[in-house]
Every structure is written in structure tokens, then in C-alpha cells.
Motif scaffolding. Structure first.
Motif, PDB file in Angstrom:
ATOM      1  N   LEU A   1       0.831  -1.211   0.000  1.00  0.00           N
ATOM      2  CA  LEU A   1       0.000   0.000   0.000  1.00  0.00           C
ATOM      3  C   LEU A   1       0.858   1.250   0.000  1.00  0.00           C
ATOM      4  O   LEU A   1       1.779   1.377   0.793  1.00  0.00           O
ATOM      5  N   ASN A   2       0.530   2.156  -0.891  1.00  0.00           N
ATOM      6  CA  ASN A   2       1.227   3.433  -0.901  1.00  0.00           C
ATOM      7  C   ASN A   2       0.260   4.524  -0.469  1.00  0.00           C
ATOM      8  O   ASN A   2      -0.840   4.244   0.007  1.00  0.00           O
ATOM      9  N   GLU A   3       0.700   5.733  -0.652  1.00  0.00           N
ATOM     10  CA  GLU A   3      -0.104   6.853  -0.180  1.00  0.00           C
ATOM     11  C   GLU A   3      -1.501   6.871  -0.823  1.00  0.00           C
ATOM     12  O   GLU A   3      -2.508   7.064  -0.159  1.00  0.00           O
TER      13      GLU A   3
ATOM     14  N   THR B   1      -3.724   4.349   0.563  1.00  0.00           N
ATOM     15  CA  THR B   1      -4.103   4.668   1.930  1.00  0.00           C
ATOM     16  C   THR B   1      -5.232   5.684   1.947  1.00  0.00           C
ATOM     17  O   THR B   1      -6.137   5.613   2.761  1.00  0.00           O
TER      18      THR B   1
END
Ligand code: SF4
Lengths: 445, 464
Positions: free
Chosen positions: B67-69, B72
Motif C-alpha cells: 500500500l502506498n499513499e 491509503t
């Protein structure tokens, strides 16, 4: 298509050295489900800052993050031992719901009272970013309350990869070293040594060489460093960077802020050690220093060249695979293997940058596989396909190599023997010997 | 004041445990052809892989939804589905576990729904995807372990015709221990279903060609059949009901549950042997009786040395209970018994022993190593028994450490440590006794000299 290469999204991250220059996709997020070997932002920040020996390193988050990084590096200290503790606010369900700021403030109070440190780093982890704790505000208040420096490290796990963590660490360091009156700094003809974490005493080894050359080391980032020492950093006249991945950014910032030029060095392998020491001497431009440097190089080279040569004979025809964290280390390893007569047939990194991959591509022989952010399936496939006899990597890669009947060299951050400098060059050859020439392989081939 | 507040503290200094998903990975590694994905940021899975690989000296592949920004902020559904796609492509698993992390839980990912949707979208019918909610802040790794086993059981078991097998729920013990247990069961001719079974998967033989997922592990068909077993023996005496797989089997299918301690120590092993006899009607075979006799012989041989031991026992509740009990049995009185987990049962279960102990015993709940160290020093402990992070006690207080449990990352062979059954207990006791002896031999000359030698003891040459 074969399972290891079933994920087409990975195609651009893998190249084979050929006539045409290979462009490789790097410095992007890992592909989901690819079992990347990479760590996270928090980890990057923690490994860079953790060697600061007299600081309180407080992880603001749930327990796991602190647990997995307790005493994570084999960084040695000549003094304080505070850095070897792992402090965590150990966030629980109710903290996540109601916010963790109060708990954090109390945690800082307790730790400062107990350990009397002048410096506290507060690392944010994944959820801190999400629950919106105002790290800056809490740190500022604590700093005023105790009259010490409490520095937030913005290292929420999901905001990028390990490189983003390096950057967060450098930002924290910049905050630490920024003097009240930047204009007044006078350069004092010493150098800062960036990107050595004093694993197994490596920073000490390099310091000794520099001392013999007549070069004064001002501050080391961050191996065996202290609050007071780091504070003096802006006064140096030159920065040398060993681990570029983690420290290039800091060096660039220091150049623009304090007019300190920087030099990329590498002390891995005889060739790089020699040329780095020469470059440092030349950069300082002092005839006496240059002469002393040449003496040191002549003496040490004469000592270790025959040793390396004797090992070289034993490694006839062996091929190596390299999978390490940073690009600069990968580049050095190609040369270092060449020194002992071993060709690199597969090479990759977790966080290498485009220009580093360009250099790698120039250095390696035709047919070498180059990969960014590789996963176990790819490592397995290419080690086998390329006929590698030896792998350089970290803890996670070791069992895979062994299961494939391939030798292994640890280049991870908790190793117990130095691989830097002249000493390190010999240690490296010795380690290769210990694995390549072990009788154990007679039983499995 | 409830216990919750008693143990609440603002800062944990040197953790004695890890986070939930770490514990939840292990059971999945003990199921045939299973893979695991952590839904969260990349680092969690990398750390855990590193720890597990170092303990077992085995490759440990764990996927991550990375998961990246963006994920998220806008939700990680896309990432998780892609992760599932890729894991299926590369590993061709027969089952997938999806564990959440702090991040996924905090942003409120409904992993169960996502995985159900995923299976529907892709038309998957024969690949169980078991999700387990394991926020790192929801508990520690021992809780994650049992929660995962329970979720696996809940997801896979079906109503089946009754059969003669005994379910055995295995806690986090070594592959060598599990092999020993199988040997005992085979000698006794008990038919069984072990869940999970990492004895081959995390301690695999060197062989060619290499396979991405190791052979072995509990078969999915066997897990499905657990609801029809004659009984469940769960080595989970400290486990809370809501985490208990055995309790679920009892509630859902009426399988009688016998919650037993890990069979370390003579009494704990007796409990297992007697229960097996009781359930199956078979008696303990002669060679196992001999092993019991040998254990007794071992205990007698070492009892005086052991009596000089005063121990600190720390780690996962289930193991801590069994080992502390063994210490009591052998006069190596545990003066400090500590777990990083929140678990009140350890004290309850040991109350009789604590009462009879010649010296005061401190039981630390939700402990960190700063507390364990302080208590150990105060109590005058001279031997530590637990996982590798206890090396800190050796380094700072000179208390030698007998390594046992998980993780063992500063020595080789965590996967080969045998400590259960009569034979395993004898081997564990030897390790403890010999550590006490080694320490004694190393220091007694200087200790005695410091204690008793004065200059006046020395006769000056020629004077006599
Ligand atoms: S505590 Fe949470 S964020 Fe940290 S490693 Fe564990 S799951 Fe990941």
C-alpha cells in the motif's frame, strides 16, 4: 510463460546487458503481491539515525515496528549505549481511536527524565500518519518543556519506499545540525564522513586511515556519532559520502546551505579504497597530505595484494550474483569481485537510482542480468539460469541461496566483521573463500 | 482498577513480543501449498520475513499489497486484488491467507468482503482465501497465531461424517517438536489431524529441484474434516476462548475439547499421554514408558545442579507456562515469569506452584525487557530461558540464556530445538543444567578467591 516472469508489470525492471543500452525502471513503488525484498519508509529512517549513540530513539506506533528494529544494526559505539534500546509508545486500540498525542508526550517526559539525553528522535509509523497525531507539535512542546532537542522523523511506512525514509532521516539530521546563525560558520579544514554506520567498526577503520593521512574527521553520519559531534557538522570543509543512497541528499543540502562540497567515495574493495583515499587527498590539495596518502596506499596495498592474489587462484571460473540495498554498494561489489577473479552475472538493488544503474550497465559484461526491486522468484530464476555460484545479499536471501546450493556472502547491516577499507577487502576475499571452498558442497553436487 | 489500567504504560522499553500479523503468518506456513499476503505497507512483510527466515533458516515468502499513499487515502482494494492476482500467478497456491496490518485496519479495509468479491469476480471456487484481522495494535504475535488458526478452522471446516481421528491444535513450537509429537502419536497408533504443521515446510530437507512453496503442511481436506473428529486436543491452555480454534470446533460441531499445556515437563507430558489413552482407549507403549523413565533418570542426575538455578522465563504465554512449570518440577525455581502478551491465565494456572515456591515469584503481564531485567536483577536470577531477545539479559546482567521459543535469530538451529515429550524435556533440561554448570565452572575459582582469600592466607615462603 514461466512463473517467475509471469508478472508483466515487472518486465521493465529487468534488463539484460547487451549491445543496446539497457534502461531500467527504478525508484517506483513495489508491485503488489510481488514479495519485494524492500523495507519501508520507517525502516529507512531508523537504520540511518539509529547509530547516533546518545540519542533516545522513540518509535511512535504499535509494538511490532519497534520490535523488529531493536538494535537492528551492528553499529558499534565508543561511548554511549542509549541507542541500543528500542523505545515504543506501544499504541493500543484505544490510542488508535482516541489519538496518541498525550501518550507520546508522556513517553517523552518519562524517557527524558530517566535517561537525561539532550536529543530525542520520534519516529512516526504507518498509523500515526493516518490517525493524524501532530508529531511536530508534540515534539516542539516537549522540546521547550525540557530544553532539549526533540526531533520528529516523518517516516510513516506508506509514504514511499526505503529511500523516502532515508530522506526523512536526512531532514531530521538537517534540523539537528542547523545552527542558530548559519552565516557565522567558519570552515575548519576538517571533513565529515557521511553514510558509514560503523558496522563492526568500519567508521573507525576509515578514520584511522584518514588520521594517518593527516585528515581531521569532524563528524561521522551516523556511525558512533553523538549529539555534540553532529552539531559541529556545518564547520567542515568537505563531505565524503560512502552510502550515497542514504546520504546524497544530506550532502547536497549541506552544499547549498553551508558551502561544503562533497565527494562520493567507496571503501569497498582495494580498487575503490585506493582511489577514494587519493581523491580525498587531492580534494584537500595539501602536498603533505598527498604524500602521506601515497605512503599509506603503498604500504597497505603491498600487504594485501599478495593475499588477494592467493585467493584469486582458488576462485577460478566462479560467477557471482549480487542483490543488495543500494546502487553504490552494487557498483563497488562488481569491482571487488573482479579483483578476486569473479565475474558478476546477475546484479540488482532495492533502491538503486537511474544513474547508478547506468554505471552498473557500463561495468558489467554482456549477458549480465540487471534488476531493480527483485523478488525471490526472480532471484531464483536468474541465479539458476546464469549459473551463479555465489550470492551477495541480506538475511532474507541467504536461505534461498543455500536451498539452491549456492554460496552466500552477508552484506546486511548486522554483520560482525568489517568489509570496508584494506582490512575489509581481505575479509571479503576470506569470506568468499569460506563459502566457495567449503567441503560441504562436495556432498550436494 | 481493572488489569487493563494496571498494565497501561506510556512507553515500552525493549519489547518482549512482536505484532499480531507476525504470529498469524506462521500457521499459514503450516498448511499444504498455502501462501500469505499482508495487506498494508511493504515494510511489515519484509520485517516479518526477515525474522522468520532468520529463525528457521528457510526462505519465507510473504506477499504484500504494498500500500502506498494513494491506496491509503482512496482505499487499498485495488492493491489487494492485484496482490492476489500476482501471488496466484507466481506461486499457484492451494490456499491464501490475507492478513491485515495496522495500516489496513486503521483505514478500515473490509478484507473479508474484498476477498469474497475477488473470488466472485475471478470465478474462483476451489481456492480458499482466508482473511484474518490482525492489526498490530490489537494484540501481540501469540494472539495473532491462535486467531489465524481459529479463522482457518472457521473458514474451512464443514459438517462431515464422524471419524476416528483426533484433532491436535499445535501452538508455536519448533518443527523438531512437531516431528517428535508425530512420532509419539505414531507409536501409540493414534490417528490424528495436526493443525498447523510446519515440521516439513519450515525445516525442509536440502533437495533438488527447489520448489517455491515447500512440501508438507496440513492438508486442506484434513482441516475440512476436523468437525467430525472424536476429540480436539489443543495445546493452548492459556488461550482465550474467542481465540480458541478448539472452542470453535466444540461449539460448532460438538467435538469435545481438551485444552492441555505444551507437553514440556513430566507432568505436562503425562497429561497428554493420559488424555490420548483416555480418548482412544490405547495404552502408552512400552518404549514411551522407557522414555519417561529416562526423563526421571535425567531429572535425578541433575537435580542438585538444577537446584542452584533460579530462573527467569519469558516469551509466548503458552510456552512460558509449560517451561515455568518444568522449572518448578526441577527446583530451578522461576522467580520471574514474564510474557509480552496480556494474559492473566499464566498466574492463575501456576498459583499452586507459586504458593509452594520457597522464594517469591513475580509474574509479569505485558512485560518489556526493561521490567524483566529489573525484576531479574532484584530477584537474583541466575539463568534465563526464552527467545533470543533475552540476550540483552546476558549482555547487561551476565545472566546466561538458554534459547527456546521464537525468535532465535542470533544462533542457528531454532527449527531443530527439541523440547517436548519425555525425550525433548530431557534434552531441554540438559541444556539448562549444562548452562548452569558452565557458568559455575567459569566463575567458581574467582568467586571463591574473592570471597575467602585474604593476604593473611598466604604463608610466606621459608617461614614454615
Ligand atoms: S506494528 Fe503494525 S505497522 Fe508495525 S510491523 Fe506490525 S503490522 Fe506493520
Amino acid at each position: 510463460m514461466e512463473a517467475a516472469l509471469a508478472i508483466t508489470e515487472r518486465n521493465d525492471s529487468i534488463a539484460k546487458k547487451g549491445r543496446q543500452k539497457a534502461q531500467i525502471k527504478c525508484d517506483t513503488d513495489s508491485v503488489a503481491g510481488c514479495v519485494s525484498q524492500r523495507a519501508c519508509v520507517f525502516c529507512g529512517a531508523r537504520v540511518v539515525l539509529n547509530p547516533i549513540t546518545d540519542a533516545i530513539h522513540l518509535v511512535h506506533g504499535p509494538i511490532g515496528c519497534a520490535s523488529y528494529t531493536w538494535d537492528i544494526r551492528g553499529s558499534l559505539s565508543s561511548g554511549a549505549e542509549l541507542y541500543r534500546n528500542s523505545f515504543s509508545t506501544d499504541l493500543k486500540e484505544q490510542d488508535v481511536i482516541f489519538g496518541g498525542e498525550k501518550k507520546l508526550a508522556k513517553a517523552i517526559d518519562e524517557l527524558v527524565e530517566k535517561y537525561h539525553s539532550k536529543l530525542v528522535f520520534v519516529y512516526s509509523t504507518c498509523i500515526v500518519g493516518v490517525i493524524g497525531d501532530d508529531l511536530d507539535a508534540v515534539c516542539k512542546a516537549a522540546s521547550q518543556k525540557h530544553g532539549i532537542e526533540v526531533i520528529p522523523v516523518q517516516s510513516s511506512g506508506f509514504i514511499g519506499n526505503k529511500s523516502a525514509g532515508y530522506r526523512a532521516a536526512c531532514d531530521a539530521l538537517l534540523r539537528l545540525i542547523t545552527p542558530a546563525e548559519p552565516k557565522k560558520i567558519k570552515h575548519n579544514n576538517s571533513i565529515n564522513y557521511l553514510g558509514d554506520f560503523n558496522l563492526a567498526g568500519e567508521a573507525w577503520i576509515i578514520r584511522n586511515y584518514l588520521h594517518e593521512m593527516g585528515v581531521e574527521v569532524n563528524a561521522v553520519f551516523t556511525g558512533d556519532s553523538s549529539y555534540a559531534e553532529l552539531k559541529t557538522a556545518p564547520a567542515a570543509s568537505l563531505n565524503i559520502i560512502q552510502c550515497a543512497g542514504s546520504m546524497a541528499y544530506l550532502a547536497e543540502r549541506m552544499e547549498s546551505l553551508y558551502d561544503i562540497p562533497y565527494l562520493r567515495v567507496s571503501f569497498l574493495g582495494l580498487e575503490d579504497t585506493v582511489s577514494s583515499l587519493r581523491q580525498i587527498a587531492l580534494a584537500l590539495g595539501d602536498a603533505d597530505v598527498i604524500a602521506r596518502t601515497e605512503e599509506l596506499i603503498a604500504r597497505e596495498s603491498a600487504l594485501i595484494e599478495p593475499i588477494l592474489a592467493s585467493y584469486r587462484e582458488k576462485f577460478n571460473g566462479k560467477k557471482a550474483a549480487v542483490y543488495v540495498g543500494g546502487g553504490f554498494k552494487a557498483i563497488s561489489l562488481i569491482k571487488q569481485f573482479r579483483e578476486i577473479g569473479i565475474e558478476v552475472v546477475m546484479i540488482g538493488t532495492q533502491t538503486g537510482r537511474q544513474e547508478e544503474y547506468d554505471t552498473i550497465n557500463e561495468l558489467v559484461d554482456e549477458g549480465t542480468i540487471i534488476l531493480d526491486d527483485a523478488n525471490p522468484a526472480e532471484l531464483e530464476r536468474f541465479m539458476v539460469e546464469q549459473g551463479a555460484n555465489i550470492l551477495v545479499g541480506g538475511v532474507k536471501e541467504r536461505p534461498l541461496a543455500y536451498k539452491l546450493g549456492v554460496c552466500f556472502i552477508d552484506h546486511n547491516h548486522d554483520r560482525k566483521h568489517p568489509l570496508s577499507g584494506f582490512v575489509g577487502a581481505v575479509n571479503f576475499a576470506k569470506e568468499v573463500y569460506s563459502t566457495v571452498c567449503s567441503p560441504v558442497w562436495n556432498f550436494v553436487r | 482498577m481493572g488489569l487493563e489500567t494496571t498494565n497501561y504504560r506510556n512507553v515500552n522499553e525493549n519489547p518482549c513480543s512482536m505484532c499480531m500479523p507476525m504470529g498469524a503468518i506462521l500457521p499459514f506456513k503450516g498448511i499444504e501449498q498455502a501462501m500469505v499476503i499482508l495487506h498494508g505497507s511493504q515494510g511489515c512483510s519484509t520485517y516479518m520475513r526477515r525474522h522468520i527466515a532468520e529463525h528457521f533458516n528457510e526462505p519465507v515468502d510473504v506477499g504484500s499489497s504494498s500500500l502506498n499513499e494513494k491506496g491509503t487515502v482512496y482505499g487499498g482494494e485495488g492493491n489487494l486484488k492485484k496482490a492476489l492476482d500476482n501471488i496466484i500467478k507466481v506461486y499457484e497456491p492451494k490456499m491464501i491467507g490475507v492478513l491485515t496490518t495496522c495500516l489496513a485496519e486503521t483505514i478500515g479495509e473490509d478484507v473479508r468482503r474484498i476477498t469474497i468479491d475477488y473470488a466472485k469476480e475471478r470465478g474462483i471456487t476451489d481456492l480458499p482465501i482466508v482473511s484474518v484481522p490482525t492489526p498490530g495494535y490489537g494484540g501481540n504475535h501469540p494472539e495473532g497465531y491462535f486467531l489465524a488458526v481459529r479463522n482457518i478452522v472457521e473458514a474451512l471446516t464443514e459438517k462431515t461424517t464422524p471419524h476416528q481421528k483426533v484433532n491436535i491444535i499445535i501452538p508455536n513450537i519448533s518443527p523438531a517438536d512437531i516431528r517428535e509429537l508425530k512420532r509419539i502419536l505414531n507409536l501409540m497408533e493414534v490417528e490424528y489431524i495436526l493443525l498447523p504443521d510446519i515440521s516439513d515446510t519450515l525445516d525442509r530437507p536440502y533437495e533438488k529441484p527447489y520448489t517455491k512453496i515447500a512440501k508438507g503442511g496440513t492438508k486442506i481436506a484434513d482441516i475440512k474434516a476436523m468437525g467430525g473428529a472424536v476429540a480436539t486436543i489443543q495445546m493452548g491452555i492459556t488461550v482465550a476462548d474467542e481465540l480458541s480454534p478448539g472452542k470453535y470446533l466444540a461449539d460448532a460441531y460438538g467435538v469435545p475439547l481438551y485444552n492441555l499445556p505444551i507437553p514440556i515437563g513430566i507432568e505436562n507430558t503425562d497429561l497428554l499421554m493420559n488424555k490420548l489413552s483416555e480418548i482412544t482407549g490405547k495404552s502408552c507403549p512400552d518404549n514411551i514408558k522407557d522414555e519417561r523413565g529416562r526423563l526421571l533418570d535425567t531429572m535425578i542426575d541433575s537435580h542438585k545442579y538444577n537446584f542452584q538455578g533460579r530462573s527467569v522465563v519469558f516469551g509466548e504465554p503458552e510456552l512460558v507456562y509449560a517451561v515455568a512449570k518444568t522449572c518448578f518440577e526441577n527446583g530451578i525455581y522461576p522467580l520471574v515469569i514474564a510474557s509480552g502478551s496480556k494474559n492473566d491465565k499464566i498466574r492463575q494456572l501456576l498459583s499452586a506452584e507459586i504458593e509452594l515456591s520457597p522464594e517469591p515469584v513475580e509474574v509479569l503481564n505485558e512485560a518489556d525487557f526493561m521490567q524483566i531485567r529489573a525484576s531479574s536483577r532484584k530477584a537474583g536470577v541466575n539463568i534465563a530461558i526464552g527467545h533470543s531477545d533475552g540476550r540483552y539479559l546476558t549482555e547487561k546482567e551476565g545472566i546466561p540464556l538458554v534459547r527456546l521459543g521464537f525468535p532465535i535469530h542470533d544462533r542457528v538451529g531454532g527449527q531443530r530445538l527439541l523440547s517436548i515429550g519425555y525425550t525433548g524435556t530431557a534434552m531441554l533440561l540438559d541444556r539448562i543444567t549444562n548452562t548452569l554448570l558452565e557458568n559455575k565452572y567459569k566463575t567458581y575459582r574467582s568467586v571463591m578467591k574473592k570471597k575467602y582469600f585474604r593476604d593473611s592466607n598466604k604463608r610466606i615462603a621459608g617461614e614454615s
